[in-house]
Design an enzyme around this catalytic site. Structure first.
Site, PDB file in Angstrom:
ATOM      1  N   HIS A 160       0.804  -1.223   0.000  1.00  0.00           N
ATOM      2  CA  HIS A 160       0.000   0.000   0.000  1.00  0.00           C
ATOM      3  C   HIS A 160       0.837   1.274   0.000  1.00  0.00           C
ATOM      4  O   HIS A 160       0.281   2.370   0.007  1.00  0.00           O
ATOM      5  CB  HIS A 160      -0.952  -0.010   1.201  1.00  0.00           C
ATOM      6  N   ASP A 367       3.583   9.302  -1.954  1.00  0.00           N
ATOM      7  CA  ASP A 367       2.448   8.560  -1.415  1.00  0.00           C
ATOM      8  C   ASP A 367       2.122   7.401  -2.340  1.00  0.00           C
ATOM      9  O   ASP A 367       2.112   7.562  -3.569  1.00  0.00           O
ATOM     10  CB  ASP A 367       1.217   9.473  -1.287  1.00  0.00           C
TER      11      ASP A 367
END
Length: 472
Positions: A160, A367
């Site tokens: 993730h 991110d």
């Protein structure tokens, strides 16, 4: 659920998110809970509790039709595995902050020990037809450990967070040993093509592996490595934005602003989120545009996280000081340019805050995806949508190309983007929002879950892939 057929899903992650009647789970938790409910599956993870001596005792629970199995860890486990290797070593390194990464033998030892403990406690729960889906950087070697215990189940892993470039990853002691454990899985997923390409590059250059489309081979083992961007439940979030709780919050915020436009940022208190750079970019906007003083407010919601890790204590102290300095320099008796809030809000109230904001400012330095950007889009009023300003270094920038994409390290770019967003005509705002909302709706959380699990189901028990699953 078509993707899983009659197989049971076992999800293994660092923490378990139990469903609640209020529905205030994160998007990932909602998606996994639905899959677990439909397949009669189990979610395995750490309870969040500390025990004096590890016993391996499993705490079973069932909430809203989702079964969970949790274990308690020793204080040393938490220090070395979670605060140590996961959050002081892997997290900064994988977010390109090699300057903050700490390398300690005890950290690595604790990480492997806790993964062994998860393997030991999960192993008796696994039945031959189960599908196993391991989540995130806390559990990279777990698949290898389960294979060592004789499990030949279909097994997938999803990362993730970003995968770092080879030149950074090689700074990690025993990096090739860690990467090699990923070849115990059948399918390995990343959010973006960039992170996937970095993984392929490492395997080819550092390990002598080969890449053929989605198939990556190392020695006698071939896995599928795919880009599979996670989404949100767009329709549910859009509905939350018009709920009574959201409307109440919207009205409360708008009244407090006295009709001033609001810029909103919502982030965990973390150095990867670019909060210091965001405050500096907003300060540059105030410096460049004195005519906007008293006319705009930045609301930054930043719930604290990992408070026991020193680098997180430092970012909080830095932001406290920076917000105080900017407010001290620019405030008036009836206007404060930054509202800096160190608490979180339930999803429906947060949707109301998003909807009240003319600008969503999402500026991470790096991110894996960033779901706040997608939540902001989904919460907007279609007849009067706000403008998303998005870091080009967020995984979401690959999908949300109609945002105003910026370099978060540049205060000038951020200032210019805020200026442009504040004056953007309604027809342009609607056009940009519609294109982004189409993407958010099409590649939503269910699409992500189904795309990954379909790849996993197509794997034969011997590790080969069914012909129809191979790329054209």
């Amino acid at each position: 659920m078509e993707a899983l057929g009659m197989s049971r899903l076992i999800v293994i992650s660092n923490r378990v998110s139990r469903p609640t009647k209020t529905g205030n789970q994160g998007g990932l938790a909602v998606a996994l809970s639905q899959a677990l409910r439909e397949s009669r599956g189990i979610w395995v993870g750490w309870s969040g509790e500390v025990t004096e001596n590890f016993t391996g005792q499993i705490g079973f629970s069932e909430d809203e039709g989702v079964k969970t199995a949790t274990i308690d860890l020793e204080e040393q486990d938490v220090d070395e595995y979670y605060n140590g290797y996961a959050n002081k070593t892997l997290w900064p390194l994988f977010h390109f902050r090699i300057d903050l990464a700490e390398y300690a033998r005890d950290f690595e030892g604790g990480y492997n020990r806790v993964n062994q403990r998860f393997a030991d406690t999960t192993s008796p729960l696994i039945e031959p037809e189960d599908i196993i889906w391991v989540q995130d950087y806390h559990m990279i070697p777990l698949g290898r450990m389960l294979r060592d215990r004789g499990h030949d189940n279909r097994m997938g892993f999803f990362l993730h967070i970003p995968w770092p470039p080879t030149r950074l990853l090689v700074s990690l002691p025993h990096h090739s040993k860690l990467v090699q454990t990923l070849f115990a899985y059948d399918v390995v997923g990343f959010h973006t093509e960039e992170w996937l390409e970095s993984f392929r590059h490492y395997v080819e250059r550092e390990m002598g592996g080969t890449v053929d489309g989605d198939f990556v081979t190392l020695g006698n083992r071939t896995i599928q490595a795919i880009a599979c961007p996670i989404g949100i439940n767009a329709q549910e979030y859009a509905s939350a934005a018009v709920s009574d709780a959201a409307k109440d919050m919207y009205e409360k915020v708008r009244r407090s602003l006295q009709d001033r436009p609001m810029i909103v940022g919502v982030d965990r208190l973390d150095y990867s989120k670019g909060l210091e750079e965001r405050f500096n970019g907003y300060a540059r906007f105030l410096k460049d545009h004195p005519e906007q003083h008293r006319n705009v407010v930045l609301t930054q919601i930043a719930p604290p996280s990992r408070g026991e890790v020193e680098s997180y204590q430092q970012i909080r102290a830095t932001l406290d000081a920076l917000a105080g300095r900017i407010n001290g320099e620019y405030s008036d008796v009836d206007w404060t340019p930054i509202r800096y809030v160190n608490q979180g809000y339930p999803r429906d109230k947060l949707a109301g805050i998003y909807r009240a904001a003319k600008i969503g400012l999402v500026t991470p330095l790096r991110d894996g995806m960033n779901l706040v950007a997608k939540e902001y889009v989904a919460a907007q009023d279609p007849d009067d949508p706000g403008v998303l300003i998005l870091s080009r270094f967020a995984g979401a920038a690959q999908q949300l190309k109609d945002a105003l994409l910026i370099n978060p390290y540049s205060p000038e770019e951020m200032s210019d983007a805020i200026t442009r967003a504040l004056s953007m005509p309604l027809d342009e705002r609607k056009r940009r929002w519609r294109a982004m909302m189409d993407s958010v709706e099409q590649q939503d959380i269910s699409w992500w879950r189904q795309r990954f699990t379909e790849r996993l189901m197509a794997v034969q028990r011997d590790g080969e892939v069914k012909p129809e699953a191979q790329p054209a």
